[in-house]
Design an enzyme around this catalytic site. Structure first.
Site, PDB file in Angstrom:
ATOM      1  N   CYS A   7       0.850  -1.203   0.000  1.00  6.14           N
ATOM      2  CA  CYS A   7       0.000   0.000   0.000  1.00  6.14           C
ATOM      3  C   CYS A   7       0.883   1.249   0.000  1.00  6.14           C
ATOM      4  CB  CYS A   7      -0.951  -0.002   1.192  1.00  6.14           C
ATOM      5  SG  CYS A   7      -2.402  -1.069   0.975  1.00  6.14           S
ATOM      6  N   GLY A  92       5.066 -19.508   1.469  1.00  3.78           N
ATOM      7  CA  GLY A  92       6.163 -18.550   1.618  1.00  3.78           C
ATOM      8  C   GLY A  92       5.759 -17.105   1.372  1.00  3.78           C
ATOM      9  N   HIS A  99      -0.556 -10.214  -4.564  1.00  6.16           N
ATOM     10  CA  HIS A  99       0.313  -9.835  -5.681  1.00  6.16           C
ATOM     11  C   HIS A  99       0.606 -11.045  -6.540  1.00  6.16           C
ATOM     12  CE1 HIS A  99       2.833 -10.899  -2.206  1.00  6.16           C
ATOM     13  NE2 HIS A  99       3.695 -11.398  -3.085  1.00  6.16           N
TER      14      HIS A  99
HETATM   15  P1  5GP Z   1       5.871 -13.148  -1.585  1.00  7.57           P
HETATM   16  O1  5GP Z   1       6.998 -13.953  -0.986  1.00  7.57           O
HETATM   17  O2  5GP Z   1       5.011 -12.511  -0.518  1.00  7.57           O
HETATM   18  O3  5GP Z   1       5.078 -13.887  -2.615  1.00  7.57           O
HETATM   19  O4  5GP Z   1       6.571 -11.996  -2.424  1.00  7.57           O
HETATM   20  C1  5GP Z   1       6.954 -10.778  -1.885  1.00  7.57           C
HETATM   21  C2  5GP Z   1       7.979 -10.202  -2.824  1.00  7.57           C
HETATM   22  O5  5GP Z   1       8.141  -8.833  -2.519  1.00  7.57           O
HETATM   23  C3  5GP Z   1       9.368 -10.840  -2.710  1.00  7.57           C
HETATM   24  O6  5GP Z   1       9.736 -11.427  -3.955  1.00  7.57           O
HETATM   25  C4  5GP Z   1      10.278  -9.683  -2.309  1.00  7.57           C
HETATM   26  O7  5GP Z   1      11.540  -9.733  -2.933  1.00  7.57           O
HETATM   27  C5  5GP Z   1       9.473  -8.474  -2.734  1.00  7.57           C
HETATM   28  N1  5GP Z   1       9.727  -7.280  -1.930  1.00  7.57           N
HETATM   29  C6  5GP Z   1       9.769  -7.210  -0.554  1.00  7.57           C
HETATM   30  N2  5GP Z   1       9.975  -5.939  -0.167  1.00  7.57           N
HETATM   31  C7  5GP Z   1      10.072  -5.197  -1.315  1.00  7.57           C
HETATM   32  C8  5GP Z   1      10.289  -3.803  -1.560  1.00  7.57           C
HETATM   33  O8  5GP Z   1      10.430  -2.988  -0.639  1.00  7.57           O
HETATM   34  N3  5GP Z   1      10.321  -3.406  -2.857  1.00  7.57           N
HETATM   35  C9  5GP Z   1      10.168  -4.279  -3.905  1.00  7.57           C
HETATM   36  N4  5GP Z   1      10.232  -3.774  -5.134  1.00  7.57           N
HETATM   37  N5  5GP Z   1       9.957  -5.600  -3.705  1.00  7.57           N
HETATM   38  C10 5GP Z   1       9.910  -6.048  -2.424  1.00  7.57           C
HETATM   39 ZN    ZN Z   2      -1.836  -3.273   1.189  1.00  7.00          ZN
END
Ligand code: 5GP
Ligand code: ZN
Length: 113
Positions: A7, A92, A99
């Site tokens: 957000c 994970g 997203h």
């Molecule tokens: P999840 O593991 O929840 O499916 O994916 C979260 C993703 O967000 C991860 O691939 C991680 O590298 C990415 N991510 C986490 N913090 C940030 C951030 O501050 N900026 C960006 N661009 N990506 C982020």
């Molecule tokens: Zn949010």
């Protein structure tokens, strides 16, 4: 959600490498890319994860996939791409704002679908 990382990125409070934005969807490059192209596509509406999708908010998911098609064309992903969503602890998921990961730019193989 005031304490949600994505957000804050959507609001511009935290910088990101934006690749696409429209009225409903925001997309930016993952900070720790796992492929040459690694883009996160998020609905502007805060939905925590795929388990929270209902008839009332599923249009946000459709809009994300409309954006994914546009981003694939924009980024020239003509050799194909993979779309991944992690939902919950075992998958994970680390950021609890729905997203979709777009992964592309190399052969991704046939494991993990
Ligand atoms: P999840 O593991 O929840 O499916 O994916 C979260 C993703 O967000 C991860 O691939 C991680 O590298 C990415 N991510 C986490 N913090 C940030 C951030 O501050 N900026 C960006 N661009 N990506 C982020
Ligand atoms: Zn949010």
């Amino acid at each position: 959600m005031s304490d949600c990382l994505f957000c804050k990125i959507i609001a511009g409070e935290i910088p990101s490498d934006k690749v696409y934005e429209d009225e409903n969807v925001f997309a930016f490059r993952d900070i720790h890319p796992q492929a040459p192209v690694h883009i996160l596509v998020v609905p502007k509406t805060h939905i925590a994860c795929a388990a929270d999708i209902t008839a009332d908010n599923s249009a946000e998911v459709a809009r994300c996939f409309e954006a994914i098609a546009k981003i694939a064309a924009q980024e020239g992903l003509n050799d194909g791409f993979r779309v991944i969503n992690n939902c919950g602890e075992n998958a994970g998921q680390t950021v609890f704002h729905l997203h979709f990961h777009i992964l592309a730019g190399k052969t991704l193989g046939e494991t993990l679908v």
